[in-house]
Design an enzyme around this catalytic site. Structure first.
Site, mmCIF file in Angstrom:
data_model
loop_
_atom_site.group_PDB
_atom_site.id
_atom_site.type_symbol
_atom_site.label_atom_id
_atom_site.label_comp_id
_atom_site.label_asym_id
_atom_site.label_seq_id
_atom_site.Cartn_x
_atom_site.Cartn_y
_atom_site.Cartn_z
ATOM 1 N N GLU A 110 63.382 -70.696 -25.152
ATOM 2 C CA GLU A 110 63.086 -69.397 -24.521
ATOM 3 C C GLU A 110 61.743 -68.882 -24.996
ATOM 4 O OE1 GLU A 110 66.189 -66.711 -25.672
ATOM 5 O OE2 GLU A 110 67.733 -68.208 -25.222
ATOM 6 N N LYS A 112 59.515 -66.072 -26.708
ATOM 7 C CA LYS A 112 59.746 -65.006 -27.688
ATOM 8 C C LYS A 112 58.939 -63.803 -27.219
ATOM 9 C CE LYS A 112 59.920 -64.153 -32.644
ATOM 10 N NZ LYS A 112 59.411 -62.797 -32.614
ATOM 11 N N ASP A 114 57.377 -60.187 -27.107
ATOM 12 C CA ASP A 114 56.846 -59.395 -28.212
ATOM 13 C C ASP A 114 56.913 -57.899 -27.880
ATOM 14 O OD1 ASP A 114 55.726 -58.848 -30.609
ATOM 15 O OD2 ASP A 114 53.675 -59.401 -30.044
ATOM 16 N N GLU A 169 64.812 -57.488 -25.395
ATOM 17 C CA GLU A 169 63.552 -56.907 -25.826
ATOM 18 C C GLU A 169 63.094 -55.880 -24.799
ATOM 19 O OE1 GLU A 169 62.975 -58.329 -28.640
ATOM 20 O OE2 GLU A 169 60.876 -57.958 -29.172
ATOM 21 N N TYR A 222 70.606 -62.290 -25.297
ATOM 22 C CA TYR A 222 71.671 -62.614 -26.245
ATOM 23 C C TYR A 222 72.918 -61.828 -25.886
ATOM 24 C CZ TYR A 222 73.521 -63.667 -30.969
ATOM 25 O OH TYR A 222 74.265 -64.117 -32.017
ATOM 26 N N LYS A 284 67.294 -72.211 -29.554
ATOM 27 C CA LYS A 284 68.667 -71.896 -29.951
ATOM 28 C C LYS A 284 69.588 -73.063 -29.605
ATOM 29 C CE LYS A 284 67.927 -67.064 -28.725
ATOM 30 N NZ LYS A 284 68.082 -66.065 -27.648
ATOM 31 N N LYS A 308 56.073 -69.607 -33.769
ATOM 32 C CA LYS A 308 55.087 -68.582 -33.390
ATOM 33 C C LYS A 308 53.762 -69.217 -33.006
ATOM 34 C CE LYS A 308 56.062 -64.563 -35.733
ATOM 35 N NZ LYS A 308 55.760 -63.206 -35.524
ATOM 36 N N CYS A 403 29.654 -40.156 -47.987
ATOM 37 C CA CYS A 403 29.916 -40.073 -46.545
ATOM 38 C C CYS A 403 28.642 -40.412 -45.767
ATOM 39 C CB CYS A 403 30.394 -38.675 -46.186
ATOM 40 S SG CYS A 403 30.590 -38.441 -44.412
ATOM 41 N N CYS A 406 27.483 -36.981 -43.907
ATOM 42 C CA CYS A 406 27.078 -35.740 -44.567
ATOM 43 C C CYS A 406 26.696 -35.936 -46.031
ATOM 44 C CB CYS A 406 28.170 -34.680 -44.445
ATOM 45 S SG CYS A 406 29.599 -35.016 -45.489
ATOM 46 N N CYS A 421 36.241 -38.365 -46.682
ATOM 47 C CA CYS A 421 35.159 -37.439 -46.952
ATOM 48 C C CYS A 421 35.800 -36.056 -47.074
ATOM 49 C CB CYS A 421 34.147 -37.445 -45.805
ATOM 50 S SG CYS A 421 33.046 -36.017 -45.874
ATOM 51 N N CYS A 427 31.190 -31.476 -42.338
ATOM 52 C CA CYS A 427 30.842 -32.850 -41.967
ATOM 53 C C CYS A 427 30.954 -32.972 -40.433
ATOM 54 C CB CYS A 427 31.789 -33.811 -42.678
ATOM 55 S SG CYS A 427 31.522 -35.528 -42.277
HETATM 56 S S1 IVH Z 1 67.355 -64.102 -30.325
HETATM 57 C C1 IVH Z 1 70.160 -63.978 -33.975
HETATM 58 N N1 IVH Z 1 65.652 -64.516 -28.391
HETATM 59 O O1 IVH Z 1 62.469 -61.851 -32.083
HETATM 60 C C2 IVH Z 1 69.140 -64.176 -32.914
HETATM 61 N N2 IVH Z 1 65.035 -62.993 -30.114
HETATM 62 O O2 IVH Z 1 63.029 -62.408 -35.299
HETATM 63 C C3 IVH Z 1 68.709 -62.921 -32.303
HETATM 64 N N3 IVH Z 1 62.858 -61.924 -29.769
HETATM 65 O O3 IVH Z 1 64.428 -59.331 -33.431
HETATM 66 C C4 IVH Z 1 67.435 -62.934 -31.620
HETATM 67 N N4 IVH Z 1 62.382 -62.902 -27.860
HETATM 68 O O4 IVH Z 1 63.334 -58.848 -31.233
HETATM 69 C C5 IVH Z 1 65.885 -63.863 -29.547
HETATM 70 N N5 IVH Z 1 64.267 -64.943 -26.570
HETATM 71 C C6 IVH Z 1 64.504 -64.289 -27.714
HETATM 72 C C7 IVH Z 1 63.585 -63.376 -28.264
HETATM 73 C C8 IVH Z 1 63.881 -62.753 -29.489
HETATM 74 C C9 IVH Z 1 61.971 -62.040 -28.782
HETATM 75 C C10 IVH Z 1 62.666 -61.062 -30.959
HETATM 76 C C11 IVH Z 1 63.824 -60.168 -31.263
HETATM 77 C C12 IVH Z 1 64.243 -60.483 -32.676
HETATM 78 C C13 IVH Z 1 63.086 -61.280 -33.197
HETATM 79 C C14 IVH Z 1 63.610 -62.405 -34.070
#
Ligand code: IVH
Length: 665
Positions: A110, A112, A114, A169, A222, A284, A308, A403, A406, A421, A427
């Site tokens: 999946e 991740k 942000d 998210e 999830y 996963k 990451k 500063c 000034c 400052c 200033c």
């Molecule tokens: S699963 C126990 N899937 O990443 C597993 N997390 O450090 C629960 N996140 O706090 C998380 N995309 O905020 C999962 N596809 C994804 C995700 C994801 C982003 C974030 C989430 C979590 C952090 C994990």
């Protein structure tokens, strides 16, 4: 058809069209038709409060009632994931899983996302609670704010389990983020560093109507609960998509390590074309049975890992370091660089944050430095290529002691990273910054005045503080650049009408350190006028709910300074509101002090909003959901059965309208 049926029909239709638009991206009706239906529903609900429903589509517009978030314990803790930046560690993870399971398995790959994580609880197909991650054990109840996010279903369709949790998210799409920052820039407000901060900041706003305007998005990844439809995580999410949830279409099941690596490599570049920010890949083990076998370490599951992406970085030369002075006097060191291409833009300057960072990098002029963007809009220097240093190494960068604007000797407060400052009253960037804050929309909101005009008035010697604005005349300014009679008149009118701005906003406008909008409101409730505030000592101030040592100290220091007192005196003479209005003064008590009260049902004597206001006026806190901390429930007719049951279970007192009104009378 009777009214109740019409209301129900409109709700069902609006939920469906909302889903078509925000989840499926396939609207069937025009925006206008949607708006018309929404308006009809809003009108009917207003006329018939007896049919009120917490999950009505009208809840999506939010409300401007301020609420403090209640903390709620997570049923299952919200864990984080083990992180890695290297493909070889991904391979190690894969081998570990293979060895431990000793049978075939699938890996669900999946993106991740942000943003900021959220946990949603559904009972009988209705969203009943949304809680932030918090410390993993308990988080903030942000249900009202989450209800404004259009792709999150308020009611489900299909064959869902009676009770479950789903996590995901909350995100701010890039376009929304950029637009928001453009607006902030125009108002000279501090920018959000990245969409993640913007999303979490938005979710924690007190006013859900503003949250509604910020167009947040969300993906859910999830599913948790007792009676889930399948053993596969992937399959569960595909099923959840049929109940109305927005699930990423980029999930993929892998059967070999090679397939996992292919997924990683594909998204490493392809993610740049996504509308939302991602910072990696989550892997996963797909089967829940196998997940259970693998179990957890103290902090994270053994069945998942996050890979990451490396933040993009570039190497370039440091030419010099300059220093900026902010409104509060904080000094920011800025690296001036040879222009370099980085994630699609040309970077010439980067933040160096503070003296410790510069020292830690052992920075010298002429050094080749690494610049990174990693989701942030303001690039930063993350390292120095020491190998590239020649015999002719430049001078070591030494943080300034005076500063740059000034010449005052800089100071550093204990426990703070920044230098300041201290010359607050003379200033130039501090003076201008304070006036800009004073006139800003959320403070005195003076029409026609902006940062450029303030700068010009200051340069021409017309103003040196906020009080000077009130002695300006149209004649003083009409002949200035780009001005003219009409604009001059408008500005003077704008300044004059700011005299009606209420006490709490005047307090905020003064720009006392740590006194933001919320604190200013608290103060205005606790002190009838500025004289009382000026006299207040530390003990009196820290006695006020949510005012701690730091804020109290800042207020005391502010009034200890003669030029601040003089400024306030002049503003008072100009006619600004330095006391609570009669209307505000009446009715404040501390009869409900320290009590957390939940409102439920439909009322005869006052509206819900009026009851919320009454609770706050009497020193209580209104809270959205029942917990063991609830003091009592103010219940009208038709209190929700779930709430009733919970209250009875926790043994919480239920009070009717009349009893409540007697209590506060
Ligand atoms: S699963 C126990 N899937 O990443 C597993 N997390 O450090 C629960 N996140 O706090 C998380 N995309 O905020 C999962 N596809 C994804 C995700 C994801 C982003 C974030 C989430 C979590 C952090 C994990």
């Amino acid at each position: 058809m009777n009214i109740k049926e019409r209301i129900e029909e409109l709700r069902a239709e609006l939920h469906r069209h909302n889903y078509n638009y925000y989840v499926l991206n396939a609207p069937e009706i025009s925006d206008k038709q949607f708006d018309d239906m929404m308006r009809e529903l809003q009108d009917l609900e207003k006329e018939h409060p007896e049919y009120q429903d917490e999950n009505s589509p009208t809840m999506r517009v939010g409300s401007d009632i301020n609420k403090n978030f209640t903390q709620v314990a997570h049923k299952y803790p919200m864990l984080s994931l083990g992180n890695t930046y290297s493909e070889s560690e991904v391979a190690e993870f894969y081998e570990r899983v293979k060895k431990a399971l000793n049978e075939d398995f699938e890996i669900c790959c999946e993106l991740k996302y942000d943003g900021t994580s959220i946990s949603l609880t559904y009972e009988d197909g209705k969203l009943i609670r949304a809680v932030t991650r918090g410390d993993g054990e308990k988080g903030d109840d942000v249900t009202d704010n989450v209800k404004t996010i259009r792709c999150i279903p308020l009611v489900l369709h299909g064959n869902y389990p009676p009770s479950f949790e789903i996590r995901g998210e909350i995100l701010m799409p890039w376009v929304v983020f950029e637009e928001l920052n453009r607006e902030k820039e125009a108002r000279e407000e501090p920018l959000f560093a990245n969409p993640r901060n913007a999303a979490s900041g938005t979710l924690k706003l007190q006013n859900s109507a503003i949250v509604a305007s910020r167009k947040l998005d969300s993906y859910l990844y999830y599913l948790l609960g007792e009676n889930l439809p399948c053993d596969g995580h992937y399959e569960n999410l595909q099923t959840a998509a049929q109940w109305g949830f927005k699930i990423s279409e980029h999930m993929k099941k892998a059967h070999t390590l090679q397939e996992v690596m292919d997924y990683i490599n594909y998204w490493d570049t392809e993610r740049k074309n996504l509308p939302v920010a991602t910072d990696g890949i989550v892997l996963k083990v797909n089967s829940l049975r196998q997940q259970k076998n693998l179990g957890y370490t103290a902090k994270s599951p053994r069945w998942a890992i996050a890979y990451k992406f490396q933040a993009e970085r570039a190497l370039t030369r440091l030419n010099k370091v300059t220093y900026q002075v902010g409104r509060t006097g904080a000094i920011t060191p800025v690296a001036n660089l040879d222009p370099v291409q980085l994630s699609g833009t040309i970077v010439k300057r980067a933040s160096l944050h503070n003296a410790d960072i510069i020292e830690g990098l052992d920075l010298h002029i002429g050094d080749m430095v690494y610049v990174e963007k990693g989701g942030e809009i303001i690039p930063k220097i993350t390292g120095v290529d020491k190998e590239a240093r020649t015999m002719l190494i430049g001078e070591k960068v030494k943080f300034i002691t005076r500063c740059p604007e000034c010449g005052s000797q800089l100071i550093r407060y204990e426990g703070e990273a920044a230098h300041y400052c201290p010359n607050e009253t003379a200033c130039p960037p501090q003076i201008k910054g304070k006036i800009e804050h004073f006139i800003s929309r959320r403070a005195m909101n003076i029409d026609g005045l902006g940062p450029e005009t303030v700068d010009m008035f200051y340069r021409k010697g017309l103003i040196a503080n906020a009080a000077d604005l009130y002695t300006l005349t149209a004649d003083d300014i009409k002949d200035l650049e780009r001005m003219g009679e009409k604009s001059a008149d408008n500005i003077i009118k704008g300044i004059a009408s700011s005299k009606e701005v209420p006490f709490e906003r005047v307090l905020f406008a003064l720009g006392i350190r740590f006194v933001g909008e919320t604190v200013a409101k608290k103060i205005a409730k606790s002190f009838a006028n500025i004289e009382e505030l000026e006299q207040a000592d530390m003990a009196t101030l820290t006695n006020i709910d949510e005012i701690g040592e730091k804020i109290a100290q800042s207020i005391v220091s502010y009034f200890a300074n003669a030029s601040n007192r003089q400024l306030v005196e002049r503003l008072k003479e100009a006619g600004l509101q330095f006391s609570r209005s009669e209307e505000d003064l009446s009715g404040y008590t501390d009869k409900l002090s320290g009590q957390s009260i939940v409102i439920s049902g439909v009322f005869q004597h006052h509206s819900r909003d009026e009851y919320k206001a009454l609770i706050e006026k009497n020193g209580g806190k209104n809270s959205g959901s029942i917990s063991s901390k609830t003091s009592f429930i103010l219940a009208g007719d038709n209190m929700g059965p779930a709430k009733l049951e919970k209250a009875q279970k926790l043994g919480i007192k239920i009070m009717n309208e009349d009893e409540f009104l007697k209590l506060i009378s």
